[in-house]
Enzyme design. Structure first.
Site, PDB file in Angstrom:
ATOM      1  N   SER A 157       0.895  -1.474  -0.354  1.00  0.00           N
ATOM      2  CA  SER A 157       0.071   0.060  -0.036  1.00  0.00           C
ATOM      3  C   SER A 157       0.662   1.484   0.107  1.00  0.00           C
ATOM      4  O   SER A 157       1.656   1.109  -0.476  1.00  0.00           O
ATOM      5  CB  SER A 157      -0.846  -0.157   1.063  1.00  0.00           C
ATOM      6  OG  SER A 157      -2.383   0.944   0.998  1.00  0.00           O
ATOM      7  N   GLU A 241      -9.434  -3.958  -7.293  1.00  0.00           N
ATOM      8  CA  GLU A 241      -9.144  -2.641  -5.841  1.00  0.00           C
ATOM      9  C   GLU A 241      -8.582  -1.359  -7.004  1.00  0.00           C
ATOM     10  O   GLU A 241      -8.556  -1.548  -8.206  1.00  0.00           O
ATOM     11  CB  GLU A 241      -7.957  -2.925  -5.360  1.00  0.00           C
ATOM     12  CG  GLU A 241      -6.683  -3.469  -6.035  1.00  0.00           C
ATOM     13  CD  GLU A 241      -5.577  -3.256  -4.542  1.00  0.00           C
ATOM     14  OE1 GLU A 241      -5.426  -1.999  -3.822  1.00  0.00           O
ATOM     15  OE2 GLU A 241      -5.050  -4.264  -4.926  1.00  0.00           O
ATOM     16  N   HIS A 271      -7.564  -5.149  -1.583  1.00  0.00           N
ATOM     17  CA  HIS A 271      -7.096  -4.157  -1.226  1.00  0.00           C
ATOM     18  C   HIS A 271      -5.675  -5.295  -0.050  1.00  0.00           C
ATOM     19  O   HIS A 271      -5.925  -5.356   1.385  1.00  0.00           O
ATOM     20  CB  HIS A 271      -7.168  -3.618  -0.385  1.00  0.00           C
ATOM     21  CG  HIS A 271      -5.805  -2.379  -0.412  1.00  0.00           C
ATOM     22  ND1 HIS A 271      -5.149  -1.775  -1.153  1.00  0.00           N
ATOM     23  CD2 HIS A 271      -4.869  -1.205   0.666  1.00  0.00           C
ATOM     24  CE1 HIS A 271      -3.814  -0.539  -1.168  1.00  0.00           C
ATOM     25  NE2 HIS A 271      -4.072  -0.722   0.191  1.00  0.00           N
TER      26      HIS A 271
END
Length: 301
Positions: A157, A241, A271
């Site tokens: 991320s 996502e 995610h």
């Protein structure tokens, strides 16, 4: 895994495991506690501690993580002793949340494959906005890259932006990492196509880190950096996502720059599913570890 020759992602079609189906059925909001005013440093510190505890920040008894200071930065370290190939890991959490302890479900599984995983507890906003987190990841990497042991970079991320940003900077300093692995990475702060968090919380976290910096700054948005010269890169993302669009664009740009890049898009996954106790997470991390090991291990060994 796919090749970068035609810059086409590999869509991994599969049936969800029973464990993943059950998880999706009971899935809770990504941020389980209401976000405070991000200018209130004390409130953010409490919120971070409470959220991290709910996410889980216990050590893995099977793969214990020791505490070390490397390059002046606090880290959690797991895996074989000095001499094993090294992976510098940057955790996700929108820069504000998460920690090296929260990332243990990922780092423990990577370390169990024979990598020495150094997970960076980088400084976080609002106390420490950009470029503090990037500087910390880079400092740890540079402290390790000056030795004889091969070093790779990885992150999930927002940690993906930190890992890739550190790799771009290090490559420009003739200290190129051996490989890069990115899990559901955030790579461009200019245009976030939706966000993996709810109710615009992702945008608020990103803005808290970026502050007044131009979001197009390539140190903040490494998708906009010069990608030439990078080592082989593996990218995982959920096929649907929001950040999959950035992963696709990264593959296109990196391949055009001559980088050996592999993009695996996982059907039905969400995610950073890598954090969870699921067969799909085990498989993804095993494949990532194999990719990293292939780049980190000299051919003659």
């Amino acid at each position: 895994m796919s090749s970068n020759r035609d810059a086409a992602p590999f869509l991994r079609r599969h049936r969800l495991s029973p464990e993943a189906s059950a998880y999706k059925a009971r899935r809770k909001p990504s941020v389980p506690i209401q976000m405070p005013d991000l200018t209130d440093h004390a409130a953010v510190e409490r919120w971070r501690a409470e959220t991290n505890a709910l996410w889980g920040d216990d050590d893995d008894p099977a793969v214990p993580h020791g505490r070390e200071v490397i390059g002046g930065i606090a880290c959690r370290v797991a895996g074989p002793p000095t001499g094993a190939p090294i992976l510098v890991y940057a955790h996700g959490g929108g820069y504000v949340l998460g920690s090296a302890a929260v990332a243990i479900p990922i780092t423990a599984r990577l370390a169990a494959t024979g990598l020495r995983v150094v997970s960076v507890d980088y400084r976080q906003p609002p106390e420490h906005p950009f470029p503090a987190a990037l500087d910390d990841v880079l400092a740890v990497y540079l402290a390790l890259a000056t030795g004889d042991t091969p070093v790779a970079l990885a992150g999930d991320s927002s940690g993906g932006a930190l890992a890739l940003g550190a790799a771009v900077t290090a490559t420009g300093q003739d200290l190129r990492p051996s490989a890069i692995a990115l899990f559901s990475p955030l790579l461009d702060h200019v245009s976030v196509p939706g966000n993996p968090l709810a109710d615009d919380e992702g945008r608020r976290l990103i803005d808290c880190y970026a502050g007044d910096v131009d979001p197009a700054d390539p140190r903040l948005s490494p998708l906009r950096a010069d990608l030439s010269g990078l080592p082989p890169v593996l990218v995982h993302a959920g096929a649907d996502e929001p950040l999959a669009a950035q992963a696709r664009e990264f593959q296109r740009k990196a391949a055009a720059a001559g980088v050996d890049v592999t993009l695996d898009l996982w059907e039905h996954m969400w995610h950073t599913w890598h954090y969870h106790d699921l067969p799909e997470a085990d498989q993804a991390l095993a494949e990532a570890a194999a990719f990293l090991a292939a780049q980190l291990t000299p051919a003659e060994m």
